[in-house]
Motif scaffolding. Sequence first.
Motif, PDB file in Angstrom:
ATOM      1  N   ILE A   1       6.828   8.995  -3.187  1.00  0.00           N
ATOM      2  CA  ILE A   1       7.661   7.809  -2.916  1.00  0.00           C
ATOM      3  C   ILE A   1       7.508   7.502  -1.431  1.00  0.00           C
ATOM      4  N   ASP A   2       6.568   6.640  -1.091  1.00  0.00           N
ATOM      5  CA  ASP A   2       6.314   6.340   0.312  1.00  0.00           C
ATOM      6  C   ASP A   2       5.840   4.895   0.447  1.00  0.00           C
ATOM      7  N   LYS A   3       5.567   4.475   1.656  1.00  0.00           N
ATOM      8  CA  LYS A   3       5.160   3.091   1.898  1.00  0.00           C
ATOM      9  C   LYS A   3       3.841   2.754   1.201  1.00  0.00           C
ATOM     10  N   GLY A   4       2.946   3.738   1.118  1.00  0.00           N
ATOM     11  CA  GLY A   4       1.669   3.491   0.453  1.00  0.00           C
ATOM     12  C   GLY A   4       1.831   3.214  -1.030  1.00  0.00           C
ATOM     13  N   ARG A   5       2.651   4.006  -1.694  1.00  0.00           N
ATOM     14  CA  ARG A   5       2.887   3.780  -3.115  1.00  0.00           C
ATOM     15  C   ARG A   5       3.599   2.449  -3.326  1.00  0.00           C
TER      16      ARG A   5
ATOM     17  N   CYS B   1       1.092  -4.733  -5.065  1.00  0.00           N
ATOM     18  CA  CYS B   1      -0.221  -5.230  -5.499  1.00  0.00           C
ATOM     19  C   CYS B   1      -0.258  -5.420  -7.013  1.00  0.00           C
ATOM     20  N   GLN B   2       0.271  -4.452  -7.741  1.00  0.00           N
ATOM     21  CA  GLN B   2       0.305  -4.548  -9.204  1.00  0.00           C
ATOM     22  C   GLN B   2       1.148  -5.736  -9.652  1.00  0.00           C
ATOM     23  N   TYR B   3       2.247  -5.971  -8.964  1.00  0.00           N
ATOM     24  CA  TYR B   3       3.138  -7.083  -9.303  1.00  0.00           C
ATOM     25  C   TYR B   3       2.400  -8.412  -9.208  1.00  0.00           C
ATOM     26  N   TYR B   4       1.580  -8.555  -8.178  1.00  0.00           N
ATOM     27  CA  TYR B   4       0.860  -9.820  -7.979  1.00  0.00           C
ATOM     28  C   TYR B   4      -0.534  -9.823  -8.605  1.00  0.00           C
ATOM     29  N   GLY B   5      -0.973  -8.681  -9.124  1.00  0.00           N
ATOM     30  CA  GLY B   5      -2.312  -8.601  -9.694  1.00  0.00           C
ATOM     31  C   GLY B   5      -3.398  -8.738  -8.644  1.00  0.00           C
TER      32      GLY B   5
ATOM     33  N   HIS C   1      -5.915  -6.756  -5.760  1.00  0.00           N
ATOM     34  CA  HIS C   1      -6.530  -5.470  -5.462  1.00  0.00           C
ATOM     35  C   HIS C   1      -6.133  -5.003  -4.066  1.00  0.00           C
ATOM     36  N   SER C   2      -6.049  -3.698  -3.886  1.00  0.00           N
ATOM     37  CA  SER C   2      -5.640  -3.141  -2.600  1.00  0.00           C
ATOM     38  C   SER C   2      -6.599  -3.497  -1.467  1.00  0.00           C
ATOM     39  N   LYS C   3      -7.857  -3.829  -1.808  1.00  0.00           N
ATOM     40  CA  LYS C   3      -8.809  -4.211  -0.762  1.00  0.00           C
ATOM     41  C   LYS C   3      -8.382  -5.495  -0.051  1.00  0.00           C
ATOM     42  N   ASP C   4      -7.506  -6.261  -0.687  1.00  0.00           N
ATOM     43  CA  ASP C   4      -7.024  -7.503  -0.092  1.00  0.00           C
ATOM     44  C   ASP C   4      -5.658  -7.332   0.572  1.00  0.00           C
ATOM     45  N   THR C   5      -5.392  -6.123   1.065  1.00  0.00           N
ATOM     46  CA  THR C   5      -4.149  -5.854   1.794  1.00  0.00           C
ATOM     47  C   THR C   5      -4.455  -5.509   3.244  1.00  0.00           C
ATOM     48  N   ILE C   6      -3.525  -5.871   4.112  1.00  0.00           N
ATOM     49  CA  ILE C   6      -3.610  -5.533   5.536  1.00  0.00           C
ATOM     50  C   ILE C   6      -2.268  -4.927   5.928  1.00  0.00           C
TER      51      ILE C   6
END
Length: 277
Positions: A202-206, A212-216, A218-223
């Motif tokens: 249970i952390d910021k990464g999770r 990401c799952q909510y919006y569909g 991919h994690s590659k499109d996160t900053i």
Amino acid sequence: MEKKLIFLDIDGTLVSEMLPPSVNVIEAVKGARQKGHKVFLCTGRNMPIIGKDIINVGFDGVIASAGSHIEIEGKVLFDNLLPEETIQECLSVFHNHGMYCRIETPEGIYTDPQMEELLKIAKPDKTNSELIRMQKEIEAGITILPYKEYPQKGAYKICFTSTNIEVIEKTKKYLGDRFHYAVYPYANTTSCFNGEIIPKGIDKGRAMTLVCQYYGIHSKDTIAFGDSMNDYEMMKAAGVSVAMGNACQELKNIADVICGNVWEDGVYYEFQKMGLF
């Protein structure tokens, strides 16, 4: 440019020393959202102490309590309150080792009186934004309630202080199998060591992954932008990780990018460099 999910820590990243967001940072966040990117707060603060001056900037959601609570567009996506039995076990371990605690709940913050006294005299390392924030909260008169008023209905997390770094290590024997320890930077002359325990898994990464799952997306499109050790998992999970110039060295070591300091509007100039607004 692909639409991005952008995650911003607050203290030491978005704002410095409990100051309001700068005009430049507000412009960057609003500009990114206008271009179709989604911007989220991702903070160790619990919801009651995220100031209105920050919320009013306008965000698509909030990850609070270091990943234990997530709100997206006004809806609660995730909420993980540690049971009171676990909280009391942790408090017992810390208190038995002479450490002082701060309990963060959905309603507020409750602290050992000794912790507040220690915070008042502590001389934090300049990269320790968490300790600086707690000191500034006391100076600003933000309501921090005494432990005797704690309702004992569970909590999101426990922060700790100690005058001995070795004592903190000793408590890991009892709690280290279930909790990740985020111990914040300290100077060689410090008399106050501080940190927090975060439930493993249970952390910021999770929390980022759940968003990401909510919006569909991919994690590659996160900053992700951060400065301290409770940002570590967030940085590891992000497609692009950005450490502030004032970040602790451990975070800089894993970051893809190092931007300017928080007091120099590092977030604004990195948003600009990335073409986010």
